[in-house]
Design a protein around this motif. Structure first.
Motif, PDB file in Angstrom:
ATOM      1  N   GLY A 123     -18.260  11.836 -39.429  1.00 31.14           N
ATOM      2  CA  GLY A 123     -18.186  13.229 -39.744  1.00 31.14           C
ATOM      3  C   GLY A 123     -16.990  13.636 -40.102  1.00 31.14           C
ATOM      4  O   GLY A 123     -16.042  12.836 -40.583  1.00 31.14           O
ATOM      5  N   ARG A 124     -16.953  15.024 -40.718  1.00 36.41           N
ATOM      6  CA  ARG A 124     -15.517  15.543 -41.251  1.00 36.41           C
ATOM      7  C   ARG A 124     -14.363  15.688 -40.217  1.00 36.41           C
ATOM      8  O   ARG A 124     -13.250  15.598 -40.767  1.00 36.41           O
ATOM      9  N   ALA A 125     -14.711  15.771 -38.962  1.00 40.50           N
ATOM     10  CA  ALA A 125     -13.479  15.738 -37.870  1.00 40.50           C
ATOM     11  C   ALA A 125     -12.681  14.551 -38.012  1.00 40.50           C
ATOM     12  O   ALA A 125     -13.117  13.577 -37.838  1.00 40.50           O
ATOM     13  N   GLY A 126     -11.261  14.741 -38.631  1.00 46.55           N
ATOM     14  CA  GLY A 126     -10.574  13.579 -38.366  1.00 46.55           C
ATOM     15  C   GLY A 126     -10.633  12.875 -39.700  1.00 46.55           C
ATOM     16  O   GLY A 126      -9.937  11.952 -39.821  1.00 46.55           O
ATOM     17  N   MET A 127     -11.382  13.702 -40.609  1.00 46.31           N
ATOM     18  CA  MET A 127     -11.159  12.985 -42.019  1.00 46.31           C
ATOM     19  C   MET A 127      -9.747  12.896 -42.472  1.00 46.31           C
ATOM     20  O   MET A 127      -9.291  11.940 -43.114  1.00 46.31           O
ATOM     21  N   LEU A 128      -8.949  13.892 -42.428  1.00 47.87           N
ATOM     22  CA  LEU A 128      -7.640  14.010 -42.777  1.00 47.87           C
ATOM     23  C   LEU A 128      -6.586  13.253 -41.716  1.00 47.87           C
ATOM     24  O   LEU A 128      -6.921  13.463 -40.673  1.00 47.87           O
ATOM     25  N   TYR A 129      -5.743  12.665 -42.430  1.00 47.53           N
ATOM     26  CA  TYR A 129      -4.783  11.993 -41.521  1.00 47.53           C
ATOM     27  C   TYR A 129      -3.469  12.055 -41.975  1.00 47.53           C
ATOM     28  O   TYR A 129      -3.238  11.797 -43.153  1.00 47.53           O
ATOM     29  N   ALA A 130      -2.398  11.748 -40.992  1.00 46.95           N
ATOM     30  CA  ALA A 130      -1.242  11.443 -41.235  1.00 46.95           C
ATOM     31  C   ALA A 130      -0.758  10.196 -40.131  1.00 46.95           C
ATOM     32  O   ALA A 130      -0.804  10.752 -39.145  1.00 46.95           O
ATOM     33  N   GLN A 131      -0.470   9.064 -40.429  1.00 48.06           N
ATOM     34  CA  GLN A 131      -0.326   7.936 -39.469  1.00 48.06           C
ATOM     35  C   GLN A 131       0.854   7.298 -39.705  1.00 48.06           C
ATOM     36  O   GLN A 131       1.251   7.164 -40.902  1.00 48.06           O
ATOM     37  N   PRO A 132       1.493   6.739 -38.656  1.00 52.16           N
ATOM     38  CA  PRO A 132       2.794   5.983 -38.972  1.00 52.16           C
ATOM     39  C   PRO A 132       2.524   4.745 -39.839  1.00 52.16           C
ATOM     40  O   PRO A 132       1.462   4.158 -39.851  1.00 52.16           O
ATOM     41  N   LEU A 133       3.714   4.491 -40.620  1.00 48.72           N
ATOM     42  CA  LEU A 133       3.498   3.314 -41.552  1.00 48.72           C
ATOM     43  C   LEU A 133       3.366   2.074 -40.690  1.00 48.72           C
ATOM     44  O   LEU A 133       2.504   1.099 -41.194  1.00 48.72           O
ATOM     45  N   ALA A 134       3.640   2.055 -39.631  1.00 49.53           N
ATOM     46  CA  ALA A 134       3.357   0.742 -38.857  1.00 49.53           C
ATOM     47  C   ALA A 134       1.970   0.391 -38.497  1.00 49.53           C
ATOM     48  O   ALA A 134       1.386  -0.605 -38.212  1.00 49.53           O
ATOM     49  N   SER A 135       1.061   1.580 -38.637  1.00 52.08           N
ATOM     50  CA  SER A 135      -0.368   1.618 -38.404  1.00 52.08           C
ATOM     51  C   SER A 135      -0.952   1.220 -39.486  1.00 52.08           C
ATOM     52  O   SER A 135      -2.313   1.310 -39.560  1.00 52.08           O
ATOM     53  N   ARG A 136      -0.372   0.728 -40.572  1.00 44.43           N
ATOM     54  CA  ARG A 136      -0.987   0.138 -41.969  1.00 44.43           C
ATOM     55  C   ARG A 136      -2.146  -0.678 -41.383  1.00 44.43           C
ATOM     56  O   ARG A 136      -1.915  -1.248 -40.525  1.00 44.43           O
ATOM     57  N   GLY A 137      -2.860  -0.777 -42.638  1.00 48.70           N
ATOM     58  CA  GLY A 137      -4.128  -1.796 -42.270  1.00 48.70           C
ATOM     59  C   GLY A 137      -5.208  -1.433 -43.183  1.00 48.70           C
ATOM     60  O   GLY A 137      -5.030  -0.715 -44.055  1.00 48.70           O
ATOM     61  N   ALA A 138      -6.441  -1.922 -42.483  1.00 47.48           N
ATOM     62  CA  ALA A 138      -7.639  -1.714 -43.366  1.00 47.48           C
ATOM     63  C   ALA A 138      -7.791  -0.150 -43.538  1.00 47.48           C
ATOM     64  O   ALA A 138      -7.900   0.583 -42.708  1.00 47.48           O
ATOM     65  N   PHE A 139      -8.323   0.186 -44.711  1.00 50.82           N
ATOM     66  CA  PHE A 139      -8.878   1.420 -45.086  1.00 50.82           C
ATOM     67  C   PHE A 139     -10.695   1.116 -44.950  1.00 50.82           C
ATOM     68  O   PHE A 139     -10.965   0.129 -45.211  1.00 50.82           O
ATOM     69  N   HIS A 140     -11.190   2.301 -44.741  1.00 50.99           N
ATOM     70  CA  HIS A 140     -12.621   2.497 -45.185  1.00 50.99           C
ATOM     71  C   HIS A 140     -12.929   2.994 -46.672  1.00 50.99           C
ATOM     72  O   HIS A 140     -12.254   4.169 -46.781  1.00 50.99           O
ATOM     73  N   THR A 141     -13.501   2.125 -47.251  1.00 52.25           N
ATOM     74  CA  THR A 141     -13.656   2.649 -48.767  1.00 52.25           C
ATOM     75  C   THR A 141     -15.167   2.715 -49.181  1.00 52.25           C
ATOM     76  O   THR A 141     -15.758   1.890 -49.985  1.00 52.25           O
ATOM     77  N   GLU A 142     -15.791   3.733 -48.601  1.00 51.01           N
ATOM     78  CA  GLU A 142     -17.109   3.791 -48.935  1.00 51.01           C
ATOM     79  C   GLU A 142     -17.623   4.391 -50.164  1.00 51.01           C
ATOM     80  O   GLU A 142     -18.659   4.196 -50.607  1.00 51.01           O
ATOM     81  N   MET A 143     -16.636   5.304 -50.627  1.00 53.30           N
ATOM     82  CA  MET A 143     -16.833   6.155 -52.042  1.00 53.30           C
ATOM     83  C   MET A 143     -17.108   5.327 -53.175  1.00 53.30           C
ATOM     84  O   MET A 143     -16.927   4.026 -53.108  1.00 53.30           O
ATOM     85  N   PHE A 144     -16.722   5.926 -54.204  1.00 48.07           N
ATOM     86  CA  PHE A 144     -17.033   5.785 -55.430  1.00 48.07           C
ATOM     87  C   PHE A 144     -15.968   4.671 -56.147  1.00 48.07           C
ATOM     88  O   PHE A 144     -14.942   5.026 -56.387  1.00 48.07           O
ATOM     89  N   TRP A 145     -16.087   3.539 -56.106  1.00 51.65           N
ATOM     90  CA  TRP A 145     -15.503   2.564 -56.586  1.00 51.65           C
ATOM     91  C   TRP A 145     -16.265   1.331 -57.204  1.00 51.65           C
ATOM     92  O   TRP A 145     -17.479   1.037 -56.759  1.00 51.65           O
ATOM     93  N   ASP A 146     -15.794   0.214 -57.919  1.00 52.94           N
ATOM     94  CA  ASP A 146     -16.521  -0.535 -58.429  1.00 52.94           C
ATOM     95  C   ASP A 146     -16.726  -2.016 -57.670  1.00 52.94           C
ATOM     96  O   ASP A 146     -15.666  -2.890 -58.024  1.00 52.94           O
ATOM     97  N   ARG A 147     -17.764  -2.078 -56.935  1.00 52.33           N
ATOM     98  CA  ARG A 147     -18.046  -3.165 -56.185  1.00 52.33           C
ATOM     99  C   ARG A 147     -18.219  -4.472 -56.776  1.00 52.33           C
ATOM    100  O   ARG A 147     -18.205  -5.551 -56.100  1.00 52.33           O
ATOM    101  N   ASP A 148     -18.792  -4.188 -58.103  1.00 54.45           N
ATOM    102  CA  ASP A 148     -19.098  -5.525 -58.804  1.00 54.45           C
ATOM    103  C   ASP A 148     -17.607  -6.446 -59.289  1.00 54.45           C
ATOM    104  O   ASP A 148     -17.571  -7.509 -59.424  1.00 54.45           O
ATOM    105  N   ALA A 149     -16.949  -5.357 -59.745  1.00 56.61           N
ATOM    106  CA  ALA A 149     -15.613  -5.978 -60.330  1.00 56.61           C
ATOM    107  C   ALA A 149     -14.587  -6.560 -59.642  1.00 56.61           C
ATOM    108  O   ALA A 149     -13.712  -7.396 -59.825  1.00 56.61           O
ATOM    109  N   THR A 150     -14.282  -5.831 -58.297  1.00 57.66           N
ATOM    110  CA  THR A 150     -13.311  -5.960 -57.556  1.00 57.66           C
ATOM    111  C   THR A 150     -13.645  -5.674 -55.884  1.00 57.66           C
ATOM    112  O   THR A 150     -14.967  -5.600 -55.576  1.00 57.66           O
TER     113      THR A 150
END
Lengths: 158, 107
Positions: A64-91
């Motif tokens: 859901g939308r709660a928590g969609m916006l975020y500000a997180q420490p650089l140290a917590s870098r790592g995987a993103f969820h990328t469900e939206m509009f991008w080219d799954r065939d090419a890359t």
């Protein structure tokens, strides 16, 4: 139509035709600004702080939308969820640095080219509602940038 | 500033500074597992920050996703290609039906 001289893809045209083929007749009205703001750099890059912003998600859309916006420490870098509009065939998006160049920004700081990177990165995930973008998301991101004394907003759009 | 690969969408909106990376959507900051290229694109973004003198400044990064013209054309034409209109129409109808009954839409 055969394109003999390929140039950049029009995603507005592609997505309109794709969703029309799915039976959605009313095309999406993409944001367009009559006036675009501009601020000159407030000083040399080596004295400025840059904040990194991504449009990728950090949590599954099913939460859901709660928590969609975020500000997180650089140290917590790592995987993103990328469900939206991008080219799954090419890359793929398994390397988070393709979405948000934290390592490249830190290298620029280490080399003395850039003053600093904000200790937090910021997320403004893809949102269809332009009202939400204007009235809720953009002010929230701006407020975080100001809290962290960021001089330069760097938005990587997925 | 904005770094991205959907040039028409970003320029239609209008932003102060835009580094256009002409890649398939998903890797605006450089191809995966290519730190030298990612660093080079970030350096181009910094030069754009310093060099732009007005809004709607677009700089196109010189990097190319593939050199081969046929492969280049393929990724551009393949994305959201309208190959099977019947299947697309059915997918749209199923999605609307699911939304009408309150189920989660299928992407």
């Amino acid at each position: 139509m055969t394109t003999t001289h390929p140039r950049f893809v029009s995603y507005i045209d592609k997505s309109r035709e794709y969703y029309q083929a799915q039976g959605y007749e009313a095309p999406y009205r993409w944001a367009t600004e009559a006036t675009v703001p501009f601020a000159p750099m407030p000083g040399p890059l080596k004295s400025l702080r840059l904040g990194l912003i991504t449009t990728a998600d950090r949590a599954p859309r099913s939460e859901g939308r709660a928590g969609m916006l975020y500000a997180q420490p650089l140290a917590s870098r790592g995987a993103f969820h990328t469900e939206m509009f991008w080219d799954r065939d090419a890359t793929h998006t398994d390397d988070p640095e393709t979405l948000l160049p934290i390592a490249a920004a830190e290298a620029a700081v280490a080399e003395g080219v850039l003053g600093s990177v904000s200790p937090r990165f910021y997320g403004v995930p893809t949102e269809y509602s332009q009202r939400r973008t204007r009235e809720e998301d953009a002010p929230a991101i701006l407020s975080w940038l100001q809290d962290d004394q960021v001089d330069i907003a760097f938005l990587a759009a997925l | 500033m904005v770094v991205g690969s959907a040039r028409d969408i970003v320029e239609t909106c209008g932003v102060p500074r835009f580094l256009f990376v002409d890649y398939p959507l998903g890797n605006p900051c450089g191809r995966p597992w290519a730190p030298a290229e990612q660093k080079g694109l970030f350096a181009q973004a910094l030069r754009l920050l310093e060099g732009a003198y007005g809004p709607r400044t677009t700089v196109q990064a010189p990097e190319r996703w593939v050199e081969d013209p046929a492969a280049d054309r393929h990724w551009r034409e393949n994305f959201m290609a309208l190959r099977d209109r019947k299947a697309l129409a059915e997918a749209g109808a199923a999605r609307r039906a699911a939304q009408a009954t309150g189920e989660k839409p299928v992407r």
